[in-house]
Design a protein around this motif. Structure first.
Motif, PDB file in Angstrom:
ATOM      1  N   LEU A   1      42.834  56.435  41.278  1.00  0.00           N
ATOM      2  CA  LEU A   1      41.921  55.291  41.292  1.00  0.00           C
ATOM      3  C   LEU A   1      42.236  54.314  40.171  1.00  0.00           C
ATOM      4  N   LYS A   2      42.702  54.867  39.046  1.00  0.00           N
ATOM      5  CA  LYS A   2      43.029  53.989  37.917  1.00  0.00           C
ATOM      6  C   LYS A   2      44.107  52.983  38.304  1.00  0.00           C
ATOM      7  N   ALA A   3      45.026  53.441  39.177  1.00  0.00           N
ATOM      8  CA  ALA A   3      46.126  52.569  39.586  1.00  0.00           C
ATOM      9  C   ALA A   3      45.632  51.376  40.396  1.00  0.00           C
ATOM     10  N   VAL A   4      44.432  51.505  40.949  1.00  0.00           N
ATOM     11  CA  VAL A   4      43.890  50.404  41.740  1.00  0.00           C
ATOM     12  C   VAL A   4      43.508  49.223  40.836  1.00  0.00           C
ATOM     13  N   GLY A   5      43.257  49.526  39.559  1.00  0.00           N
ATOM     14  CA  GLY A   5      43.044  48.456  38.600  1.00  0.00           C
ATOM     15  C   GLY A   5      41.647  47.869  38.577  1.00  0.00           C
ATOM     16  N   ARG A   6      40.690  48.569  39.144  1.00  0.00           N
ATOM     17  CA  ARG A   6      39.299  48.102  39.099  1.00  0.00           C
ATOM     18  C   ARG A   6      38.581  48.753  37.915  1.00  0.00           C
ATOM     19  N   PRO A   7      37.577  48.069  37.360  1.00  0.00           N
ATOM     20  CA  PRO A   7      36.776  48.728  36.324  1.00  0.00           C
ATOM     21  C   PRO A   7      36.142  49.986  36.908  1.00  0.00           C
ATOM     22  N   MET A   8      36.063  51.033  36.103  1.00  0.00           N
ATOM     23  CA  MET A   8      35.596  52.310  36.635  1.00  0.00           C
ATOM     24  C   MET A   8      34.638  52.980  35.677  1.00  0.00           C
ATOM     25  N   VAL A   9      33.717  53.786  36.251  1.00  0.00           N
ATOM     26  CA  VAL A   9      32.839  54.637  35.461  1.00  0.00           C
ATOM     27  C   VAL A   9      32.933  56.025  36.077  1.00  0.00           C
TER      28      VAL A   9
END
Lengths: 114, 624
Positions: free
Chosen positions: B115-123
């Motif tokens: 998911l990190k590779a998608v480049g969206r802010p994440m929690v």
């Protein structure tokens, strides 16, 4: 339809597979525990509804990776299939024929039941 | 920034199956949610609203659980496309909330790396944190957050703990806005999956100390429930209890609904003058709605059990136990529950096939589900068995009518297995999909969650099935009522209607299977729902459809039909696709008219063949 294993490392070795022997997960019995040493993509294509590489990736995604701890917990009533395994800290059910390409080094003494 | 000026935002919940994602979604959005379908696919789209402390309105999307963005099932494709912002008519989420079962972090960490590779802010929401604490699992939250590069909130969704903090954290991420980078995600190859596992393993080792008191409950329960003998025996006992419940607990409620609609129909009938309007409202509208609602008690009872067992973690075990048995017929272990549901009604059964990942496995299950003896066949079976099968005792203890009923159920099951086997052998060659399934830890079901799900299932049945069944009932009423009987007619009015004329016209086709024209006419309204055929037979033989009249109808049929015809009618009803609503639901679920068409043709063919063989054999045996 149900050809478990075509190699010598087969049924006869299941009962006596102890002491660090490397076996296919598909041949392991409840009580067997060890470490995954190899996950391959060698099974004949078409045998699984998906090709060998797809099955390989699915196994890896589920955590069947080299170094993972594995123990066979349960098996089904018919042809001892499918099997339930503890894989690191989760439990996974899979069919024996999908487990053929997972190779496990059994713990020494772990299979005392033999 | 004034409150009103805060722009809305979109958040997607992503996580492994069994991570408590849906419970978290419910805790976040409460009653402010709606369920729809994604355009073009039959995956449920669950969206809800929450307002942050700063007054921002946040819409939350509950995406189907997945282990990887490398999607395999239609559900997982939706998750991938929603995350990547590729879904038609949907923007990429502003923030991704990755939901994790705090006691089972390994796989979700790998998903998180993807998911990190998608480049969206994440929690990262560490759900079921109370269980982790109880087990003495130690997680270095700060270190973990630093390592994975996104904030962490601990939650206990079932107790609504950590929800405000999660919303605040999401709000903060939206306010900060900036993305960490563009989307660099692509399908990982085997080597990359291995690398990600290694990285996840490193992170786990660095920040998580294994539990001091690991869960031993699941292991103990499994040693009984997955036992080759005891496990199957318990599964059968559970099924038996479910069946009992579906057919006995639901009966009073069903009788009540029937009585209420009969009363309503009667009351309206008295108020309105005779004529089309009265016929439309009493026979079309009210009995149409009644015929839908009467199945609601059975469906709710069934779903009560299914939700309870699902939340407890038993369904995966049932699939494990049944996999080999179903596999022999080419069905997936997960087809078990949909087929089980089909004993009440094929409609919830077909809707329940969504749990099957593979498209072919799912289609096979959908195609054979209507062969399971649904409860709408019972009135037809009871009527015909009562009329034609003598009350004799076989082998000292078994009653012949009971035996015939059992044989009809068995014929349904056997034909379902046979058809799926043939489908596998001739149309979709090759072995079934791999069967890889997590066996989740057992958890006590949360009553509020069960109640909410039950309500949701009931609502979905009424709206979806209702919108299909209802217009069909109206259509069938129209066909059976127009044109009306001419003045001074002596035959029942239905004989003059479109249905009557069509029935008379096509009767020769049914002659080889022993059907007379009255039966063929009754089959047409019987298309609305199987049990309607009973009332329709009453109509063509000009007998009222009330309970008291059923005995009369039975003796009338016995007088008019040969035994061979009666048996042929039973055989027909084991297979006939005499339920337009089922075909409608299949159309919705498969998103094409092809599959309901295939179903109509193959089931009619089977029905005709079975009735032909039955009739000819019985006639040859002197029962014609």
């Amino acid at each position: 339809m149900h050809d478990m294993i075509a190699e010598p490392l087969s049924d006869t070795s299941i009962a006596t597979a102890v002491d660090g022997r490397v076996v296919r997960l598909s041949a392991a019995r409840p009580g067997d525990a060890g470490t995954i040493v190899d996950v391959r993509a060698s099974t004949k294509a078409g045998d699984h509804g998906v090709d060998a590489h797809e099955l390989h990736r699915r196994l890896l995604e589920f955590g069947f990776v080299e170094g993972a701890r594995i123990a066979v917990l349960h098996e089904g009533a018919i042809r001892r299939d499918p099997i339930a395994v503890r894989l690191d800290d989760m439990r996974v059910a899979l069919r024996r024929r999908d487990a053929e390409d997972v190779w496990v080094r059994l713990d020494p003494l772990a299979s005392a039941r033999a | 920034m004034s409150d009103a000026a805060l722009p809305g935002a979109r958040v997607a919940l992503v996580g492994n199956p069994n991570s408590g994602k849906t419970a978290l979604f419910n805790a976040l959005t409460g009653a402010r949610q709606k369920v729809a379908n994604y355009a073009g696919v039959t995956v449920e789209r669950k969206e809800g609203q929450v307002t942050s402390a700063t007054g921002r309105s946040i819409s939350i999307l509950d995406l189907p659980g997945t282990y990887s963005l490398r999607a395999r099932s239609p559900d997982e494709v939706v998750t991938r496309d929603a995350v990547l912002g590729k879904l038609a008519g949907e923007q990429a989420p502003d923030v991704i909330v990755c939901v994790a079962d705090a006691t089972n972090l390994r796989l979700v960490l790998r998903l998180l790396l993807e998911l990190k590779a998608v480049g969206r802010p994440m929690v990262l929401a560490l759900n079921m944190y109370d269980i982790a604490q109880r087990q003495g699992l130690r997680i270095d939250l700060e270190g973990l957050a630093r390592d994975i590069g996104c904030p962490i909130v601990t939650t206990v969704a079932t107790r609504k703990r950590g929800i405000d903090e999660l919303v605040a954290q999401v709000d903060e991420r939206i306010r900060a806005g900036a993305l960490s980078g563009g989307n660099t995600w692509r399908e990982p190859n085997a080597g990359e999956i291995r690398d990600a596992h290694r990285e996840a393993q490193r992170i786990l080792k660095a920040h998580v100390r294994p539990p001091e008191r690991p869960d031993t409950f699941t292991g103990k329960v499994d040693s009984v429930l997955l036992h080759p003998v005891a496990g199957l025996a318990i599964l059968l006992a559970v099924l038996f209890l479910m069946f009992q419940a579906v057919f006995t607990w639901a009966a009073p409620a069903m009788d009540g609904i029937n009585a209420a609609f009969a009363w309503l129909g009667g009351a309206v009938g008295q108020l309105l003058p005779d004529g089309l309007l009265k016929s439309f409202i009493a026979d079309g509208l009210i009995s149409g709605v009644g015929s839908v609602l009467v199945f609601l008690p059975q469906i709710l009872t069934l779903f009560f059990f299914i939700i309870l067992l699902e939340d407890f973690g038993y369904m995966a075990r049932a699939a494990f136990l049944m996999d080999r048995i179903m596999g022999g017929a080419g069905l997936h272990g997960r087809a078990f529950i949909p087929l089980l549901s089909s004993f009440a009604c094929a409609i919830p059964g077909i809707m329940a096939t969504r749990v099957i990942d593979n498209k072919r496995d799912r289609l096979t299950t959908i195609l054979v589900a209507p062969l399971m003896t649904c409860s709408a066949r019972i009135p037809v079976y009871t009527l015909i068995i009562g009329a034609f099968i003598p009350h004799r005792t076989v082998a000292g203890v078994l009653s012949l009518p009971g035996l015939v009923m059992f044989a009809l159920y068995a014929a349904g099951i056997a034909s379902a297995l046979g058809v799926s086997f043939l489908t596998r052998t001739f149309f979709w060659r090759g072995a079934a999909e791999p069967f890889l399934m997590e066996l989740p830890t057992y958890k006590l079901p949360d009553p509020a969650n069960v109640a909410r799900n039950l309500f949701l299932r009931g609502k979905i049945f009424i709206t979806r099935a209702g919108t299909i069944i209802f217009p069909l009932m109206i259509a069938v009423w129209f066909l059976s009522s127009f044109p009306g009987a001419p003045a001074g007619a002596t035959d029942p009015a239905i004989n003059y209607s479109i249905a009557g004329r069509v029935g008379l016209f096509i009767q020769p086709v049914f002659a080889p299977i022993g059907f007379n024209w009255q039966m063929v006419v009754a089959l047409i309204p019987g298309f609305a729902a199987r049990e309607v055929a009973v009332a329709a037979l009453g109509t063509v033989y000009a007998i009222g459809a009330s309970d008291a009249a059923q005995a009369t109808l039975g003796s009338t049929l016995a007088a008019h039909w040969s035994i061979a015809t009666g048996l042929s009618f039973l055989a027909w009803y084991v297979f006939a696709p005499q339920c337009a609503s089922t075909l409608g639901v299949v159309k919705r679920e498969t998103n094409s008219w092809l599959w309901p068409g295939v179903m109509l043709v193959y089931m009619t063919g089977l029905a005709y063949l079975a009735a032909f063989v039955t009739y000819q054999a019985a006639a040859a045996a002197g029962l014609g």
